[in-house]
Design an enzyme around this catalytic site. Structure first.
Site, PDB file in Angstrom:
ATOM      1  N   LYS A 140       0.972   6.197  -6.088  1.00 47.68           N
ATOM      2  CA  LYS A 140       0.170   5.469  -7.077  1.00 47.68           C
ATOM      3  C   LYS A 140      -0.604   6.440  -7.960  1.00 47.68           C
ATOM      4  CE  LYS A 140      -1.821   1.373  -6.068  1.00 47.68           C
ATOM      5  NZ  LYS A 140      -2.672   0.423  -5.322  1.00 47.68           N
ATOM      6  N   ILE A 141      -0.429   6.291  -9.255  1.00 44.92           N
ATOM      7  CA  ILE A 141      -1.118   7.118 -10.246  1.00 44.92           C
ATOM      8  C   ILE A 141      -1.835   6.184 -11.218  1.00 44.92           C
ATOM      9  CG2 ILE A 141      -0.818   8.759 -12.150  1.00 44.92           C
ATOM     10  CD1 ILE A 141       1.664   9.826 -10.710  1.00 44.92           C
TER      11      ILE A 141
END
EC number: 2.2.1.2
Length: 372
Positions: A140-141
């Site tokens: 997750k970014i």
């Protein structure tokens, strides 16, 4: 119970659980949700891990071992969280295999303190992918200004990504562009594009929470008539943007090379306002090739009394645009709302991460072996 979750799946909505804990893994609960409630993925965030680690004794043995080795609190957190993600990924592996890699995914977030540092985000994504070491992981970014080019770099390395904290339509288009750019980089490197997957997490309820607060401050009947409309309208227009981008010539060239579409993921789908139906953000956002990641309460509510009535997104774009335009007309600035939400989103995850550091440090000290 209804057959709402089954119907939702049949409409092309992948049901993911927005929660994870060691107890959920070891008790068999996660396997049960996959088997009985059509759950085909899991998302995590710093808040979820902070809650999991601070409750119960499920982590005591591992924390005791980490304390004996005198690891730093940051290393302890990564060892603990990646262990949970790895185990959850193994439980979901049959789903991953059955869906050719589309589902059966578990997401783990980069350190939110790196949200405004592109190079550190890329380095952290590589490290997490290596640590978890499962093909069905999504890193997750956050979709911050620094996060967007990091997405391109990470996808370009062949690492699958869950882009999080998307609030605005403009930023969502930038995220899709970053994904396509990343695929083009991966193609240049000779990587197998069919192995790269991504979702774009578009937040829903938080938009209503912020806009409804502004509406309530205004207090006029004209304003009150717009309560609870913005979150769904914003998400529906995001799906319209998704349809445009993934029918372009640029996309076609990548698809012919084996690439997968980046699916829209509806995040923050737990209803915060008791005035609204608790399944609103599920029922009103049914569209093919989407993901809805639900807190357990929303999953249970949908299972109990959800009413799935087919596609509720396509064909609504004109009304969705009118709803957002009406807010601008009464003086609620869309650009200001989404800016505030992004800033708050990063701050909340940073605060949860700091709480996680504190509670893990306290556990390391409590379970440290006596000297001697």
């Amino acid at each position: 119970m209804t057959d709402a979750l089954k119907r939702l799946s049949e409409e092309g909505v992948a049901i993911w659980l927005d929660d994870l804990s060691r107890k959920r893994i070891t008790s068999g609960n996660l396997a049960e949700l996959i088997d009985q409630q059509h759950v085909v993925g899991v998302t995590t965030n710093p808040t979820i891990f902070q809650k999991a680690i601070s409750q119960g004794d499920g982590y005591d043995q591992q924390v005791s071992d980490l304390a004996a080795r005198k690891v730093t609190v940051e290393e302890a957190i990564r060892m603990i969280t990646t262990a949970d993600v790895r185990d959850a990924a193994d439980i979901l592996r049959p789903v991953y295999d059955a869906t050719d890699g589309q589902d059966g995914r578990v997401s783990i977030e980069v350190d939110p303190r790196l949200a405004h540092n592109e190079k550190a985000t890329v380095a952290e994504a590589r490290q997490l992918a290596w640590l978890v070491d499962r093909p069905n992981t999504l890193i997750k970014i956050p979709a911050t200004m620094a996060g967007v080019p990091a997405i391109t770099d990470v996808i370009g390395l062949g690492i699958s990504v869950n882009v999080t904290l998307i609030f605005s339509l403009e930023r969502y288009r930038a995220v899709m562009d970053a994904y396509l750019s990343g695929l083009e980089k991966a193609k240049e490197r000779g990587l197998d594009l069919s192995k790269i997957h991504s979702v774009a997490s578009f937040f829903v309820s938080r938009v209503d929470t912020e806009i409804d607060r502004r509406i309530d401050e205004m207090g006029t009947d004209e304003a009150k008539a717009l309560r609870g409309k913005a979150g769904v309208a914003n998400a529906r227009l995001a799906y319209q943007a998704y349809e445009e981008v993934f029918s372009s010539d640029r996309w076609s060239a990548l698809e012919n090379a084996g690439a997968n579409k980046q699916r829209p993921l509806w995040a923050s789908t737990g209803v915060k306002d008791p005035a609204y139906k608790d399944t609103m953000y599920v029922e009103e956002l049914v569209a093919p090739n989407t993901v809805n990641t639900m807190p357990e309460a929303t999953l249970e509510a949908t299972d109990d009394h959800g009413e799935i009535r087919g596609d509720t997104v396509r064909g609504t774009y004109e009304q969705a645009r009118a709803d957002l335009d009406a807010l601008e007309k009464i003086g609620i600035s869309y650009d200001d709302v989404v800016r505030v939400l992004e800033e708050e989103g990063v701050e909340k995850f940073e605060a949860s991460w700091n709480d996680l550091l504190k509670s893990t440090q306290a556990e390391l000290e409590r379970l440290a072996p006596a000297e001697g």
